[in-house]
Design an enzyme around this catalytic site. Structure first.
Site, PDB file in Angstrom:
ATOM      1  N   MET A  81      37.830 -53.897  -4.038  1.00 35.59           N
ATOM      2  CA  MET A  81      36.717 -55.123  -5.220  1.00 35.59           C
ATOM      3  C   MET A  81      36.750 -56.459  -4.223  1.00 35.59           C
ATOM      4  SD  MET A  81      40.253 -53.759  -7.169  1.00 35.59           S
ATOM      5  CE  MET A  81      40.257 -55.128  -8.185  1.00 35.59           C
ATOM      6  N   ILE A 127      46.091 -52.090  -2.961  1.00 31.61           N
ATOM      7  CA  ILE A 127      46.301 -52.699  -2.036  1.00 31.61           C
ATOM      8  C   ILE A 127      45.909 -54.377  -1.437  1.00 31.61           C
ATOM      9  CG2 ILE A 127      45.611 -52.747   0.449  1.00 31.61           C
ATOM     10  CD1 ILE A 127      45.055 -49.355   0.217  1.00 31.61           C
ATOM     11  N   GLY A 155      41.000 -59.244  -6.550  1.00 25.77           N
ATOM     12  CA  GLY A 155      40.051 -58.823  -6.103  1.00 25.77           C
ATOM     13  C   GLY A 155      41.564 -57.980  -4.544  1.00 25.77           C
ATOM     14  N   SER A 156      40.780 -56.028  -4.370  1.00 28.28           N
ATOM     15  CA  SER A 156      41.195 -55.799  -2.809  1.00 28.28           C
ATOM     16  C   SER A 156      40.690 -54.725  -2.741  1.00 28.28           C
ATOM     17  CB  SER A 156      42.917 -56.384  -2.949  1.00 28.28           C
ATOM     18  OG  SER A 156      43.063 -55.837  -1.913  1.00 28.28           O
ATOM     19  N   ARG A 157      41.270 -53.529  -2.818  1.00 27.01           N
ATOM     20  CA  ARG A 157      41.246 -52.257  -2.515  1.00 27.01           C
ATOM     21  C   ARG A 157      42.077 -52.080  -3.366  1.00 27.01           C
ATOM     22  NH1 ARG A 157      41.656 -50.402   3.311  1.00 27.01           N
ATOM     23  NH2 ARG A 157      42.637 -48.470   2.754  1.00 27.01           N
TER      24      ARG A 157
END
Length: 214
Positions: A97, A153, A183-185
């Site tokens: 993300m 994550i 955002g991230s994962r």
């Protein structure tokens, strides 16, 4: 509330869990804008704060959507970063993300939340291969396909994960379940015998894109 409720697809609201970030920025922008009417020097602060407020409105948007069709739908907006077979027979689909994606995550299947575990860790960029050890929240759902694991994550910027639900909660598919700020994962593990319908590099939309192959 799920997408299947009365809200119309296309409607956009502000995501839950952003108030501690958003309200101070709005207040500062409004205050400096009023002060700049008396003293133009305040415009030096009002202009960037107003721009930051607009950016946060975009970052923290939470649009209504028409649910997609499939046993397993994407829990996140983003791009499929990797698809990896796991030693226990499952397949991990990792979705990256970016800060420009919608940050709200959704339930990939209907079922019951059996656990929501916060795990302390680092804050490496989510595209780093070692980001598996980052700060994260591990979800387990009891579903018609059995136990489904999903992991939110945190990354280098996203240092706050906000779960909306706790263990024991009943969820419908595509229901909002949490937020990763900036955002991230998000990883989802498909059970043994279920193949992914997505490919590396493919864009996904939370609650819309089908993850499993029928």
């Amino acid at each position: 509330m799920s997408v299947s409720d009365s809200a119309k697809p296309g409607r956009v609201r502000l995501a839950r869990g952003v108030t501690p970030w958003f309200l101070p920025t709005v207040a500062a922008a409004a205050t400096t804008a009023l002060l700049s009417a008396k003293d133009k020097r305040w415009a030096l602060a009002a202009v960037p704060l107003t721009a930051l407020t607009g950016g946060m409105l975009w970052f923290f948007r939470d649009p209504e959507r028409e649910p997609g069709l499939g046993r397993v739908l994407s829990p996140a907006d983003g791009v499929v970063q990797s698809i990896d077979p796991w030693p226990d027979g499952r397949t991990r689909v990792a979705i990256f993300m970016s800060p420009l994606n919608v940050h709200v995550n959704r339930a990939p299947l209907a079922g019951t939340v059996t656990s929501v575990e916060h795990v302390a860790g680092g804050f490496l960029p989510a595209f780093n291969k070692d980001s598996d050890q980052n700060e994260r929240v591990v979800w387990h759902f009891d579903t018609a396909l059995g136990d489904i694991e999903m992991v939110q994550i945190a990354g280098a910027v996203a240092r706050r994960i906000v779960p909306y639900l706790t263990a024991g909660a009943k969820v419908v598919q595509t229901e909002r379940i949490g937020l990763i700020r900036f955002g991230s994962r998000v990883d989802i593990y498909l059970p043994e015998g279920i193949s992914p319908a997505v490919t590396v590099g493919e864009k996904t939309t939370a609650g819309v894109t089908r993850i499993d192959r029928g």
